[in-house]
Design an enzyme around this catalytic site. Structure first.
Site, mmCIF file in Angstrom:
data_model
loop_
_atom_site.group_PDB
_atom_site.id
_atom_site.type_symbol
_atom_site.label_atom_id
_atom_site.label_comp_id
_atom_site.label_asym_id
_atom_site.label_seq_id
_atom_site.Cartn_x
_atom_site.Cartn_y
_atom_site.Cartn_z
ATOM 1 N N ASP A 80 59.920 3.121 107.957
ATOM 2 C CA ASP A 80 59.447 3.497 106.707
ATOM 3 C C ASP A 80 60.470 3.633 105.774
ATOM 4 O O ASP A 80 59.803 3.479 104.520
ATOM 5 C CB ASP A 80 58.782 4.786 107.011
ATOM 6 C CG ASP A 80 59.708 6.091 107.208
ATOM 7 O OD1 ASP A 80 60.532 5.678 108.309
ATOM 8 O OD2 ASP A 80 59.726 6.806 106.803
ATOM 9 N N ASP A 83 65.640 5.160 107.759
ATOM 10 C CA ASP A 83 65.867 5.436 109.257
ATOM 11 C C ASP A 83 65.347 4.178 110.091
ATOM 12 O O ASP A 83 64.636 3.089 109.439
ATOM 13 C CB ASP A 83 65.209 6.734 109.767
ATOM 14 C CG ASP A 83 63.909 6.978 109.215
ATOM 15 O OD1 ASP A 83 63.118 5.692 109.153
ATOM 16 O OD2 ASP A 83 63.347 8.277 109.038
ATOM 17 N N TYR A 232 56.238 13.411 108.828
ATOM 18 C CA TYR A 232 54.975 13.160 108.021
ATOM 19 C C TYR A 232 53.767 14.053 108.509
ATOM 20 O O TYR A 232 52.654 13.488 108.982
ATOM 21 C CB TYR A 232 54.493 11.600 108.262
ATOM 22 C CG TYR A 232 55.632 10.736 107.499
ATOM 23 C CD1 TYR A 232 55.550 10.476 106.102
ATOM 24 C CD2 TYR A 232 56.583 10.198 108.263
ATOM 25 C CE1 TYR A 232 56.532 9.778 105.583
ATOM 26 C CE2 TYR A 232 57.531 9.417 107.410
ATOM 27 C CZ TYR A 232 57.343 9.075 106.189
ATOM 28 O OH TYR A 232 58.407 8.217 105.618
ATOM 29 N N GLU A 477 67.414 8.063 99.156
ATOM 30 C CA GLU A 477 66.498 7.175 100.286
ATOM 31 C C GLU A 477 65.247 6.672 99.616
ATOM 32 O O GLU A 477 64.682 7.035 99.047
ATOM 33 C CB GLU A 477 66.117 8.111 101.217
ATOM 34 C CG GLU A 477 65.442 7.300 102.500
ATOM 35 C CD GLU A 477 65.382 8.450 103.831
ATOM 36 O OE1 GLU A 477 65.022 7.961 104.812
ATOM 37 O OE2 GLU A 477 65.215 9.670 103.479
#
Length: 629
Positions: A80, A83, A232, A477
């Site tokens: 995603d 990571d 999430y 990120e």
């Protein structure tokens, strides 16, 4: 005094330097290049066996045993963000938004030569979803978990973390996850309908099953897959995803069941009630409302027009808030950027900008404007807002910083991303240990050894400040769902509108694959274009697409009706003979056709377009009657 005098005399030079720098930064953007780079980012996020034509060459195979412990093949899909976890909910939203981008702006992508790459990016996700949905009421929604993954700093190729697979089923439901995945597969089925019809049907069948699963066994996915809660969490619940999936299934299938579902459940599930100021992987209401407003403007609401008007009111509430003319406006930074939260704020910027872009084109096609509490907003004003947000991301800001890695001269160098921050496995295959990666690579203050081309990072804070440090994960990120909505906007900015009517069904053109040209073969000519006129009305028909299915060749015909008189055309009746397929863009009345619902009259010199599809020569179109003002 002397020092003060020197500072004063230097000030104009400093100001001149800053102005010159900003002028250089704001000199215009290469949206085609930005589109190419933003698609390339998805290849850096791939998990599984990488294909022979992989363009991000510093990546290698990874996650090759995913799902094995659960007896299912879950190799593939996308990581995603920075990571190495595969989270199903944001991955599905990513695929939905990439698909919507192509559905709206596939022609522009084809013209730029990027349609093939964009479709491959979608297929990498949908191939994984097919694997993750092995039974009608079973869906795997996560591989790996954030806790163990974040404890380590390793390349995907080196992972030693737990790769357990997590699923939802009737005993452990997840309507939000199943609904979003249904939406993704339904939207993708439209993308592949003509270039790969068998694959399109397979995707649509999965979407049907997933929607039924989501609707019948209701529950939040993070109550079943609890390891997702920290990363999430489904704050909005699942009502929005049920409506979102129904809207995409109607768009993909034209099945009245889903249209009726949207009407019957609009109030109960919040589609007609929630006025939103955000749109993203968790909260889908603004997206649902925009789609349903499109159905209404297309004249497809049927008996549900009253309910759909309430959806549209909420869609326009969102749009008015974006441009600062609503009753509740979206917060912006001093530099004009949408601001929702410090952590990965740009995800909301790209998603909101996409909705503003498509809605501006819907309004333009319907010849309407936006009615806001603080005044009317033209389609061009709404589109200018979306453009301003994209331009800010690409460098038109007071920092002159591009928040797309690899675009422009000043972009983030220390991205919070495991794969890009560690030497390529191909260059040095020695394993990187779990904690060793932090000591050796994460803590380095130098630029990333691998350029994460096209990645949209989290972006600046509420005051336009940005710190380019690897440990500043809130700002540096990237994420797949940051990029996905951007594909459509960049294609639209780079390719223009082209006079397309966004309320007519658009056939996604066949992508040009980057392969060697085949040997010449006989070409079967398409049916000839036809031009006719019945002064003062001109009719021009032409073939705009063709494809083969079931042994037949189907043609998409575009017909342009132009008012050549000096007066407005108040009414029009067309007679159409030898029509053997569906038609869009006209209203049928008895044996004739008239203006679509969104056009009341046709001004002097203006044109309207309607399209039809069948496997024959052009239909016979003639003017039956008309009335001038």
């Amino acid at each position: 005094m002397e020092k003060s005098a020197r500072r004063i005399s230097a000030a104009p030079l400093l100001l001149l330097f800053l102005l010159c720098s900003l002028h250089s930064a704001f000199a215009g953007h290469d949206y085609g290049q930005a589109l190419s780079k933003s698609i390339l980012f998805f290849e850096a996020q791939r998990s599984g066996f990488l294909p022979h034509n992989q363009r991000v060459t510093w990546r290698s195979n990874s996650g090759l045993n995913d799902g094995k412990a659960s007896g299912v093949d879950l190799v593939g899909g996308y990581y995603d963000a920075g990571d190495n976890v595969k989270f199903g909910l944001p991955m599905a939203f990513t695929v939905t938004m990439m698909s919507w981008s192509i559905i709206e702006y596939g022609k522009q992508m084809a013209a730029s030569g990027e349609l093939h790459n964009a479709m491959e990016a979608i297929k990498w996700g949908t191939d994984y979803f097919i694997k993750a949905h092995p039974e009608p009421n079973v869906l795997y929604g996560e591989v790996g978990d954030g806790n163990t993954d974040h404890y380590c700093w390793q390349r995907p190729e080196d992972m030693t973390t737990d790769r357990r697979a997590y699923r939802i089923d009737p005993s452990n439901p997840g309507s939000d996850l199943a609904g979003e995945t249904a939406a993704a597969m339904a939207a993708a089925s439209i993308v592949f309908r003509h270039s790969n019809p068998a694959y399109s049907r397979e995707l649509l069948n999965h979407a049907y099953q997933l929607f039924d699963f989501a609707d019948k066994y209701r529950g939040k996915y993070d109550s079943s897959i609890t390891v997702a809660q920290k990363y999430y969490r489904s704050v909005s619940g699942y009502n929005d995803e049920l409506l979102w999936a129904a809207a995409w299934l109607y768009q993909a299938s034209n099945n009245q069941y889903y249209l009726n579902y949207l009407a019957a459940n609009g109030d109960a599930l919040g589609g007609t009630g929630w006025g939103m100021t955000e749109f993203g992987w968790d909260v889908k209401y603004a997206g649902v409302q925009t789609l349903v407003a499109k159905f209404l403007m297309q004249g497809r609401a049927g008996p549900h027009a009253t309910v759909f008007q309430r959806y549209q009111q909420k869609a326009e509430y969102f749009m008015c808030g974006c441009v600062g003319k609503g009753s509740r406006n979206i917060q912006k930074t001093p530099g004009g950027l949408i601001f929702r939260q410090r952590w990965n704020n740009l995800q909301f910027v790209t998603s909101a900008s996409f909705l503003a872009t498509v809605y501006s084109d819907y309004l333009s096609s319907a010849r309407k404007s936006l009615q806001c509490s603080a005044g009317n907003v033209s389609p061009s004003e709404l589109f200018s807002f979306a453009k301003s947000q994209v331009d800010y991301i690409l460098g038109d800001n007071l920092r002159a910083t591009s928040y797309m890695v690899g675009y422009g001269n000043n972009y983030p160098q220390q991205v919070h991303h495991r794969a890009s921050s560690i030497v390529s496995f191909k260059k040095d295959p020695r394993p990187i240990s779990c904690r060793g990666g932090y000591a050796t690579w994460f803590s380095k203050k130098s630029s990333d050894p691998n350029l994460l081309t096209g990645a949209i990072v989290g972006g600046p804070d509420a005051y336009d400040n940005f710190a380019d440090h690897r440990d500043n994960y809130e700002q540096t990120e990237p994420a797949t769902y940051n990029n996905a909505p951007l594909l459509g906007i960049l294609a639209r900015l780079g390719g223009g509108h082209g006079g397309y009517n966004q309320l007519l069904p658009v056939v996604v053109p066949a992508p040009r694959q980057p392969t060697r040209a085949p040997a010449a073969r006989p070409v079967t000519p398409a049916p000839a274009a036809v031009s006719t006129s019945a002064a003062p009305i001109a009719l021009v028909q032409k073939v705009t697409a063709s494809w083969k299915s079931g042994g037949k060749t189907y043609y998409r015909y575009s017909t342009i009706v132009t008012n050549k008189s000096p007066k407005a055309l108040n009414s029009l009746k067309l007679y159409i003979n030898k029509l053997y397929g569906p038609i869009w863009g006209l209203t049928k009345s008895g044996n004739s056709y008239g203006f679509p619902s969104w056009i009341k009259s046709l001004p002097a010199g203006k044109s309207l377009e309607f399209v039809y599809i069948h496997s024959a020569s052009p239909a016979d179109v003639s003017v039956s009657s008309y009335t001038l003002a």
